[in-house]
Design an enzyme around this catalytic site. Structure first.
Site, PDB file in Angstrom:
ATOM      1  N   LYS A 197       0.837  -1.201   0.000  1.00 25.23           N
ATOM      2  CA  LYS A 197       0.000   0.000   0.000  1.00 25.23           C
ATOM      3  C   LYS A 197       0.871   1.251   0.000  1.00 25.23           C
ATOM      4  O   LYS A 197       2.092   1.175   0.194  1.00 25.23           O
ATOM      5  CB  LYS A 197      -0.929  -0.011   1.216  1.00 25.23           C
ATOM      6  CG  LYS A 197      -0.208  -0.003   2.551  1.00 25.23           C
ATOM      7  CD  LYS A 197      -1.186  -0.086   3.708  1.00 25.23           C
ATOM      8  CE  LYS A 197      -0.430  -0.083   5.036  1.00 25.23           C
ATOM      9  NZ  LYS A 197      -1.322  -0.077   6.202  1.00 25.23           N
ATOM     10  N   ARG A 255      -9.027   0.251  16.085  1.00 22.11           N
ATOM     11  CA  ARG A 255      -9.102   1.002  14.836  1.00 22.11           C
ATOM     12  C   ARG A 255     -10.145   0.274  13.993  1.00 22.11           C
ATOM     13  O   ARG A 255     -11.328   0.427  14.242  1.00 22.11           O
ATOM     14  CB  ARG A 255      -7.715   1.071  14.172  1.00 22.11           C
ATOM     15  CG  ARG A 255      -7.569   2.106  13.080  1.00 22.11           C
ATOM     16  CD  ARG A 255      -6.149   2.162  12.543  1.00 22.11           C
ATOM     17  NE  ARG A 255      -5.698   0.872  12.004  1.00 22.11           N
ATOM     18  CZ  ARG A 255      -4.484   0.674  11.490  1.00 22.11           C
ATOM     19  NH1 ARG A 255      -3.593   1.663  11.475  1.00 22.11           N
ATOM     20  NH2 ARG A 255      -4.147  -0.505  11.000  1.00 22.11           N
ATOM     21  N   TYR A 309      16.707  30.289   5.462  1.00 17.73           N
ATOM     22  CA  TYR A 309      15.542  30.998   6.007  1.00 17.73           C
ATOM     23  C   TYR A 309      15.600  31.045   7.527  1.00 17.73           C
ATOM     24  O   TYR A 309      15.819  30.036   8.194  1.00 17.73           O
ATOM     25  CB  TYR A 309      14.247  30.283   5.590  1.00 17.73           C
ATOM     26  CG  TYR A 309      13.894  30.450   4.138  1.00 17.73           C
ATOM     27  CD1 TYR A 309      13.652  31.700   3.591  1.00 17.73           C
ATOM     28  CD2 TYR A 309      13.774  29.335   3.311  1.00 17.73           C
ATOM     29  CE1 TYR A 309      13.310  31.849   2.257  1.00 17.73           C
ATOM     30  CE2 TYR A 309      13.428  29.469   1.977  1.00 17.73           C
ATOM     31  CZ  TYR A 309      13.195  30.734   1.455  1.00 17.73           C
ATOM     32  OH  TYR A 309      12.852  30.873   0.133  1.00 17.73           O
ATOM     33  N   MET A 350      12.187  24.406   0.189  1.00 18.35           N
ATOM     34  CA  MET A 350      11.339  23.582  -0.653  1.00 18.35           C
ATOM     35  C   MET A 350      12.146  22.729  -1.612  1.00 18.35           C
ATOM     36  O   MET A 350      11.806  21.567  -1.871  1.00 18.35           O
ATOM     37  CB  MET A 350      10.363  24.455  -1.448  1.00 18.35           C
ATOM     38  CG  MET A 350       9.364  23.663  -2.276  1.00 18.35           C
ATOM     39  SD  MET A 350       8.245  24.709  -3.244  1.00 18.35           S
ATOM     40  CE  MET A 350       7.317  25.504  -1.933  1.00 18.35           C
TER      41      MET A 350
END
Length: 357
Positions: A35, A129, A254, A302
């Site tokens: 998956k 779950r 940054y 990014m």
């Protein structure tokens, strides 16, 4: 044209890890979990590389369709089951086996008029779950056994919540409950995920469901992949695209999260959170250049990260940069990011080129 960031998938390592699964649970059949795009490794190439397993498991219908399109003709199990008449019809058409974990899915099955489907009934043994509650399990099993839509016998499964910690007694309690409630049922059973397979032999049952360990990462909190005999399947890499010297006192990136104490040679590598390299990583997170560990400095952008090349003065533009892979376990990077290896592998971006070897 290919970009700098790439995930190199080693199918030989994948086969090695499959053999480790078979060695750990020699009497069980293997349902390999593919998956989430095979945990970021590419569902089609992984399905083809795992052609010798007994079944593949996916979460959703569309993942199952991709597995079939890749040529896998053995059982494919939908771990979340189906939720509409359209999905049920598609599951029958594609010859999927479905997990049933709630009363609504049993009711949905009653509308099916085609060839009977293979069904796994899931018990909630403590994960809380998906799965039928213990007090509802016997009635659900009886309803499915009586259904013309279900191929006999139904199979039975549960999922372990804390198997990654061999010292936690929860797994033992879950296994005992599952064994008690499934006693006398004819169908095959499945309990073990990767952690259960390695740490809880009593969970092996008829089928094991390895996921993370197939991809060469440790599913156990106190063991490394190398200690478990696993090999990393993915090498997440990029290239150095620039070199420069920053002066003492200069702040990098940054927010200026890193300040040069001395004049420092730095490298810029073409990868960032847009590629799935986590922004939460801190100063000092290692990468490999020319076989040497060098630290990342400043914030992850990014598309780029900045590296302190003090300990690798020979680095040059174009050199490969290993973000995780052989020699730099993904679990180590995940710990630096405050997360788990599963998340890093699954989050590798679609813009990252997959190279299959």
């Amino acid at each position: 044209m290919k970009g700098a960031a790439r995930a190199v998938i080693d199918t030989r390592a994948l086969q090695h890890n499959l053999e480790r699964v078979r060695a750990a649970a020699p009497a069980a059949r293997v349902m390999a979990v593919v998956k989430a795009n095979a945990y970021g490794h590419g569902i089609e190439p992984v399905a083809r590389a795992l052609a010798r397993v007994d079944a593949l498991a996916v979460a959703r219908v569309e993942e199952g369709r991709r597995v079939r399109a890749a040529g896998f003709d053995k059982p494919v199990v939908l771990l979340e089951g189906v939720f509409s008449a359209e999905q049920l019809a598609l599951a029958a058409q594609q010859d999927f086996e479905i997990v049933v974990h709630c009363a609504e899915q049993i009711e949905l099955l009653s509308t099916h008029r085609g060839r009977p489907l293979g069904v796994w009934l899931k018990l909630d043994s403590g994960m809380h779950r998906l799965g039928l509650a213990p007090e509802d399990f016997a009635a659900a099993a009886q309803a499915l056994a009586a259904s013309a839509a279900v191929a006999a016998p139904i199979r039975l499964m549960t999922h372990l919540a804390n198997a990654d910690d061999p010292a936690d007694p929860t797994s033992r309690e879950q296994i005992r409950l599952f064994e008690h409630l499934t006693q006398g049922h004819a169908g095959e059973r499945s309990i073990a995920n990767s952690a259960g397979l390695l740490a809880w032999p009593d969970s092996h049952a008829d089928w094991v469901r390895p996921g993370l360990m197939l991809y060469g990462a440790s599913p156990l909190v106190q063991s490394t992949a190398a200690e478990l005999g696993l090999e990393p399947v993915m090498a997440f890499t990029t290239d150095l695209i620039a070199l420069k010297t920053v002066r003492a006192g200069a702040r990098v990136g940054y927010g200026g999260r890193w300040t040069a104490a001395l004049d420092t040679r730095v490298g810029i590598a073409a990868v960032g959170y847009g590629d799935g390299y986590p922004r939460s990583l801190d100063n000092g997170t290692p990468v490999l250049i020319r076989g040497k560990r060098v630290p990342m400095i400043g914030s992850v952008s990014m598309d780029m990260i900045t590296l302190d090349l003090t300990d690798c003065p020979e680095a040059r533009v174009g050199d490969p940069v290993v973000l995780w892979g052989p020699g730099l376990p993904v679990e180590e990077i995940a710990a630096r990011a405050g997360t788990i290896a599963y998340e890093l592998l699954c989050n590798v971006s679609q813009r990252v080129d997959l190279e299959i070897t």
